[in-house]
Design a protein around this motif. Structure first.
Motif, short mmCIF file in Angstrom:
data_model
loop_
_atom_site.label_atom_id
_atom_site.label_comp_id
_atom_site.label_asym_id
_atom_site.label_seq_id
_atom_site.Cartn_x
_atom_site.Cartn_y
_atom_site.Cartn_z
N LEU A 1 2.44 4.13 10.98
CA LEU A 1 2.08 2.89 10.28
C LEU A 1 2.80 1.64 10.78
O LEU A 1 2.33 0.53 10.54
CB LEU A 1 2.37 3.06 8.78
CG LEU A 1 1.58 4.17 8.09
CD1 LEU A 1 2.11 4.39 6.67
CD2 LEU A 1 0.09 3.86 8.05
N SER A 2 3.91 1.82 11.47
CA SER A 2 4.71 0.65 11.84
C SER A 2 3.97 -0.27 12.81
O SER A 2 4.31 -1.45 12.91
CB SER A 2 6.04 1.09 12.45
OG SER A 2 5.85 1.93 13.57
N ARG A 3 2.95 0.24 13.50
CA ARG A 3 2.17 -0.64 14.38
C ARG A 3 1.29 -1.60 13.58
O ARG A 3 0.77 -2.58 14.14
CB ARG A 3 1.30 0.21 15.32
CG ARG A 3 0.29 1.07 14.59
CD ARG A 3 -0.40 2.06 15.51
NE ARG A 3 -1.17 3.04 14.76
CZ ARG A 3 -2.41 2.85 14.33
NH1 ARG A 3 -3.03 1.71 14.60
NH2 ARG A 3 -3.03 3.80 13.63
N LEU A 4 1.12 -1.31 12.29
CA LEU A 4 0.24 -2.13 11.46
C LEU A 4 0.99 -3.03 10.49
O LEU A 4 0.43 -4.01 10.00
CB LEU A 4 -0.70 -1.22 10.65
CG LEU A 4 -1.70 -0.40 11.44
CD1 LEU A 4 -2.35 0.66 10.55
CD2 LEU A 4 -2.76 -1.31 12.05
N LEU B 1 0.86 -1.19 0.00
CA LEU B 1 0.00 0.00 0.00
C LEU B 1 0.89 1.23 0.00
O LEU B 1 1.81 1.34 0.83
CB LEU B 1 -0.90 0.05 1.23
CG LEU B 1 -1.87 -1.12 1.45
CD1 LEU B 1 -1.28 -2.11 2.43
CD2 LEU B 1 -3.23 -0.62 1.96
N THR B 2 0.65 2.16 -0.91
CA THR B 2 1.40 3.40 -0.89
C THR B 2 0.85 4.31 0.20
O THR B 2 -0.35 4.34 0.46
CB THR B 2 1.36 4.11 -2.25
OG1 THR B 2 0.02 4.47 -2.57
CG2 THR B 2 1.95 3.22 -3.35
N ALA B 3 1.75 5.03 0.84
CA ALA B 3 1.37 5.88 1.97
C ALA B 3 2.07 7.23 1.84
O ALA B 3 3.04 7.52 2.54
CB ALA B 3 1.73 5.21 3.29
N PRO C 1 -0.06 -6.04 5.59
CA PRO C 1 0.23 -4.83 4.83
C PRO C 1 1.71 -4.46 4.89
O PRO C 1 2.36 -4.60 5.92
CB PRO C 1 -0.61 -3.76 5.53
CG PRO C 1 -0.85 -4.29 6.90
CD PRO C 1 -0.83 -5.77 6.82
N VAL C 2 2.23 -4.00 3.76
CA VAL C 2 3.56 -3.43 3.67
C VAL C 2 3.38 -2.04 3.06
O VAL C 2 2.84 -1.91 1.97
CB VAL C 2 4.51 -4.27 2.80
CG1 VAL C 2 5.87 -3.59 2.66
CG2 VAL C 2 4.68 -5.67 3.39
N PHE C 3 3.83 -1.02 3.78
CA PHE C 3 3.59 0.36 3.37
C PHE C 3 4.80 0.93 2.65
O PHE C 3 5.94 0.77 3.11
CB PHE C 3 3.29 1.23 4.60
CG PHE C 3 2.11 0.75 5.41
CD1 PHE C 3 0.82 1.02 5.00
CD2 PHE C 3 2.31 0.02 6.57
CE1 PHE C 3 -0.27 0.58 5.74
CE2 PHE C 3 1.23 -0.42 7.33
CZ PHE C 3 -0.06 -0.14 6.91
N ILE C 4 4.56 1.60 1.53
CA ILE C 4 5.60 2.32 0.81
C ILE C 4 5.42 3.80 1.13
O ILE C 4 4.45 4.43 0.71
CB ILE C 4 5.51 2.09 -0.71
CG1 ILE C 4 5.66 0.59 -1.02
CG2 ILE C 4 6.59 2.89 -1.43
CD1 ILE C 4 5.51 0.25 -2.49
#
Length: 324
Positions: free
Chosen positions: A46-49, A6-8, A31-34
């Motif tokens: 976001l790191s909690r997710l 997921l882009t963030a 989820p892996v956030f960009i």
């Protein structure tokens, strides 16, 4: 557990990613956030997710396009190094940060999910409009957005669920995102209510602290939810994601103040219809007198109830991941 990208991008775009991520985790997908390189607020939020990886932000707010040309190839090269076939799906949550990962995803055979902004009711966002021909699914929040994205899927308003129990601690929360809103802050300054929590972003908080020692004033807080949860009323900028969180997740009275200085964001024509959607009072010009009247009116309104569209969005993403 399978991973979904997921882009963030900075600001409200990371809020969409976080909202959808809550539900993806419950569906057995990680989820892996960009995020943008150096965006410490997004990382902490976001790191909690899920895991957060970073790439170059091609264009920062207010930059002329010509000054950013050298960053676009770098962002694409970095995205190609991060995006892998095993991810299967990439979710673009908007912002120019999303373009390079979306192109990398299509080059590597991933499914692409394209999300429009919750505030765009009359004109599409630049990134969602650009990516729509490449997308396997374009998602919108409101039926009215089908006019700007024909054939899209309406999932309902996407917002993060409340992280804290709503309560009323008697203060006004004034928040205006990354860039801040000097005209709004100056109006609140002149009104001088006794209890204010103010988030100023790039605007210097020190003059407000000095004139109002009883206020709580800061540039940023990655846990803005705790301040929303305790507010009597939320005064925020348009466009911005905080308004949806305040009105729909925490059911707070909201004053939505036009921010025409954010020229690369949604048109101010979207402000009044969006405010109506979330039960907010839209204020085109925050003079002290107009702001006082708007807050009084907002307190008399009850925010509407909308099912959270993040769950339906996550279901669509999960089906694409599983090839259904």
């Amino acid at each position: 557990m399978g991973e979904v990208l997921l882009t963030a991008a900075p600001g409200g775009h990371s809020g969409y990613a976080a909202a959808i991520a809550h539900h993806l985790r419950g569906m057995g997908l990680q989820p892996v956030f960009i995020a943008a390189r150096g965006d410490e607020l997004a990382r902490r939020r976001l790191s909690r997710l899920g895991r957060v990886v970073e790439i170059t932000m091609p264009r920062r707010p207010g930059e002329p396009l010509a000054a950013t040309i050298h960053r676009w190839p770098r962002a694409l090269a970095e995205a190609l190094g991060l995006v892998e076939r095993r991810h299967r799906v990439l979710v673009s949550c908007g912002g120019n940060l999303s373009i390079a990962p979306a192109l990398a995803a299509k080059l590597k055979g991933l499914r692409l999910v394209n999300l429009e902004s919750i505030v765009r009711l009359t004109t599409p966002g630049r990134t969602p409009r650009l990516l729509r021909p490449l997308a396997d699914a374009t998602l919108v929040h409101w039926p009215e957005q089908l006019r700007i994205h024909p054939g899209a899927l309406v999932v309902g308003p996407v917002y993060e669920p409340p992280r804290y129990p709503p309560r009323d601690e008697g203060y006004i929360l004034v928040t205006a995102g990354t860039m801040g809103h000097p005209r709004l802050f100056d109006a609140v300054d002149k009104l001088a209510p006794p209890r204010v929590v103010m988030q100023t972003g790039r605007v210097d908080p020190e003059p407000y602290r000095r004139r109002h020692p009883g206020w709580r004033v800061f540039r940023y807080d990655p846990d803005l939810d705790r301040w929303i949860a305790g507010a009597s009323i939320v005064v925020t900028h348009f466009p911005g994601m905080t308004s949806a969180t305040a009105a729909l997740a925490y059911r707070k009275p909201v004053v939505l103040v036009a921010a025409p200085h954010l020229r690369l964001s949604a048109s101010q024509r979207d402000g009044p219809p969006y405010a109506e959607k979330i039960g907010a009072v839209y204020l085109p010009d925050p003079t002290p007198q107009a702001l006082a009247r708007a807050m009084e009116e907002a307190r008399s309104r009850e925010p509407p109830r909308h099912p959270n569209g993040a769950e339906k969005a996550a279901e669509i993403i999960a089906r694409l991941y599983r090839g259904l």
